[in-house]
Write a protein that holds these residues in place. Sequence first.
Motif, PDB file in Angstrom:
ATOM      1  N   ARG A 537       0.812  -1.220   0.000  1.00 38.88           N
ATOM      2  CA  ARG A 537       0.000   0.000   0.000  1.00 38.88           C
ATOM      3  C   ARG A 537       0.848   1.275   0.000  1.00 38.88           C
ATOM      4  NH1 ARG A 537      -5.334  -1.481   1.867  1.00 38.88           N
ATOM      5  NH2 ARG A 537      -5.340  -3.648   2.575  1.00 38.88           N
ATOM      6  N   ASP A 542       5.435   8.817   0.297  1.00 43.96           N
ATOM      7  CA  ASP A 542       4.949   8.601   1.662  1.00 43.96           C
ATOM      8  C   ASP A 542       6.115   8.743   2.641  1.00 43.96           C
ATOM      9  OD1 ASP A 542       2.415   8.005   0.763  1.00 43.96           O
ATOM     10  OD2 ASP A 542       2.598   5.822   1.025  1.00 43.96           O
ATOM     11  N   VAL A 557       1.388   7.887   7.396  1.00 41.22           N
ATOM     12  CA  VAL A 557       0.173   8.160   6.626  1.00 41.22           C
ATOM     13  C   VAL A 557      -1.016   7.838   7.521  1.00 41.22           C
ATOM     14  CG1 VAL A 557      -1.205   7.427   4.630  1.00 41.22           C
ATOM     15  CG2 VAL A 557       1.268   7.683   4.405  1.00 41.22           C
ATOM     16  N   ASP A 558      -2.067   8.643   7.431  1.00 37.50           N
ATOM     17  CA  ASP A 558      -3.260   8.415   8.239  1.00 37.50           C
ATOM     18  C   ASP A 558      -3.746   6.973   8.082  1.00 37.50           C
ATOM     19  OD1 ASP A 558      -5.682   9.609   9.751  1.00 37.50           O
ATOM     20  OD2 ASP A 558      -6.577   8.585   8.016  1.00 37.50           O
ATOM     21  N   GLU A 561      -6.561   6.417   5.599  1.00 36.37           N
ATOM     22  CA  GLU A 561      -6.119   6.545   4.203  1.00 36.37           C
ATOM     23  C   GLU A 561      -5.346   5.308   3.767  1.00 36.37           C
ATOM     24  OE1 GLU A 561      -3.007   9.080   1.435  1.00 36.37           O
ATOM     25  OE2 GLU A 561      -3.675   9.941   3.350  1.00 36.37           O
ATOM     26  N   ALA A 564      -7.631   2.422   3.150  1.00 35.78           N
ATOM     27  CA  ALA A 564      -8.506   2.595   1.982  1.00 35.78           C
ATOM     28  C   ALA A 564      -7.789   2.306   0.671  1.00 35.78           C
ATOM     29  CB  ALA A 564      -9.070   4.015   1.962  1.00 35.78           C
ATOM     30  N   ARG A 565      -6.470   2.325   0.684  1.00 33.88           N
ATOM     31  CA  ARG A 565      -5.718   2.076  -0.542  1.00 33.88           C
ATOM     32  C   ARG A 565      -5.842   0.603  -0.960  1.00 33.88           C
ATOM     33  NH1 ARG A 565       0.097   5.077   0.710  1.00 33.88           N
ATOM     34  NH2 ARG A 565      -0.677   7.244   0.645  1.00 33.88           N
TER      35      ARG A 565
END
Length: 607
Positions: A537, A542, A557-558, A561, A564-565
Amino acid sequence: MHPLVLRVTERLVERSRATRAHYLALIEAAAQQGPQRGKLQCANFAHGVAGCSGHDKQTLRLPDAANVAIVSAYNDMLSAHQPFEHYPPLIKQALHEVGSVGQVAGGVPAMCDGVTQGEPGMEIGLASREVIAMSTAVALSHNMFDAALCLGVCDKIVPGLLVGALRFGHLPTLFVPAGPMPSGLSNKDKAAVRERFAEGKASREELLESEMAAYHSPGTCTFYGTANTNQMLMEVMGLHLPGASFVNPDTPLREALTRAAAQRVVRLTRQGGEYLPLGHIVDERCLVNAVVALHATGGSTNHTLHLPAIARAAGIQLTWQDMAELSEVVPTLAHVYPNGKADINHFHAAGGTALLIRELLDAGLLHEQVQTVAGPGLRRYTEEPFLDGERLVWRAGAGASLDESILRPAARPFSPEGGLRLMQGNLGRAVMKLSAVAPEHQVVEAPARVFHDQAELAAAFQAGELERDFVAVVRFQGPRCNGMPELHKLTPFLGVLQDRGFKVALVTDGRMSGASGKIPAAIHVCPEAFDGGPLARVRDGDPIRVDGRSGELRVLVDAAELAARTPLAAPPPAAGCGRELFAFMRASFSTAEQGASAFTASLEALR
């Protein structure tokens, strides 16, 4: 004993209680059946001795004679294994002198990571360990033998031999090394030429001349990679004769040790009166000793794969957590390249394994009351072998290091902790070898640059795209994806960039092994990208934090988020160079933390 070493050992015993009990019952049942050749049908026995001399045929009909299986990794393409060509006749003669017989029961494949590095063949390197284990089992399956001698040195060969032999753990088994080549061009100078070549400042002719001056004769490569780590571990585990690991090939002392190994394994048989099967030597204390010695010497990260796999073959559930906790209290006592400038011959001359083991025993970091092929107790391994005329004798090893820039006492270590860190975070779990990484380079926080193989990184370097701080994410290099090749081709490029002042690190589900160098590298990441692990991901840019001090491995990274990738799909499997033949094995590989082994599931099913 150090309380943490005891605590880890006790926890390991408790965790392994069921699987270890099953293993011991298995080998005890095999041992109670006694030497099998005496129970073979006449036709079976006749087949087994048809190629023997008349004298050996008659000897093998006697119940008091021992038949020793010789399982050899000989080939003359590998410098480390070339000396084994002459071992079988030497061993057989030594066995004849004590009224016993030796038969070459089988050969196992032995490939060289140095030859296949960066080539397609490297993708079957780790799988070769499983093939070696199975080949060892085939060799010992004939039920003709009372004991075994395993002849092997290098990276996957010794772990494979040991995994296979442990499934015949009722047999006394002794490992017979060949020794390192004499010192040539220093590893430091060799590495410098590699980095200059990567920058275009050295010609290919200069590079080849340097490499051939470093790797120049029969014997193990002299840096402290997986091969020499194997040898040190076999000694600390009590599977070599004391002091046998680092005696150079083709010397009178090397020959005397080989003969002594053959005769010693006979004494460990039931006929010899000191019956000691391999499965009783390799227990929880033995494995803890191996981990302690690995940390104290800054040994190969490949053993974070091999030791769990070996342990499981003996019914023992060793984890990265066990290894990491031991690293916290085991001081680094040795600096051998890539952790220092010296090579393995210099380490041996400075005091070697005898001094190392004595220091660790006296510091309460090794279990002393263990079984070994030399007899009860690890203290025997603080002695060194010498020739008194033509007679092999052992005497006390060096009382102090002859060079404290190479080998130090526990009271004055290079570092108060070992060279291994367990890395954890939202990218998964990994390991990092810190012993060769300078303190100022152990923490890197920088944008990710994502690659799917080491060739992509090399091309980006040559194009001048990497002149900045970054974390190289090299994914789809795990055991189930492509067999988990070593990624040494990355080392010169990343080393050059670090020397230019950039903050660089590596995160990969692949391997770097015993030559892991000065770059902070979180390796063996699991779950791997192929299985949809978090590495799949990660995107270019990043921010990633690689903290070798705290053990943090995190993409900044949140969480929502990241979740969701869609994980990037794995590339199609490569074909050619035999890689397609190993697809079934890759599909069966366990995680790196479980040893990246094709046997884990089948062994666990026996619980």
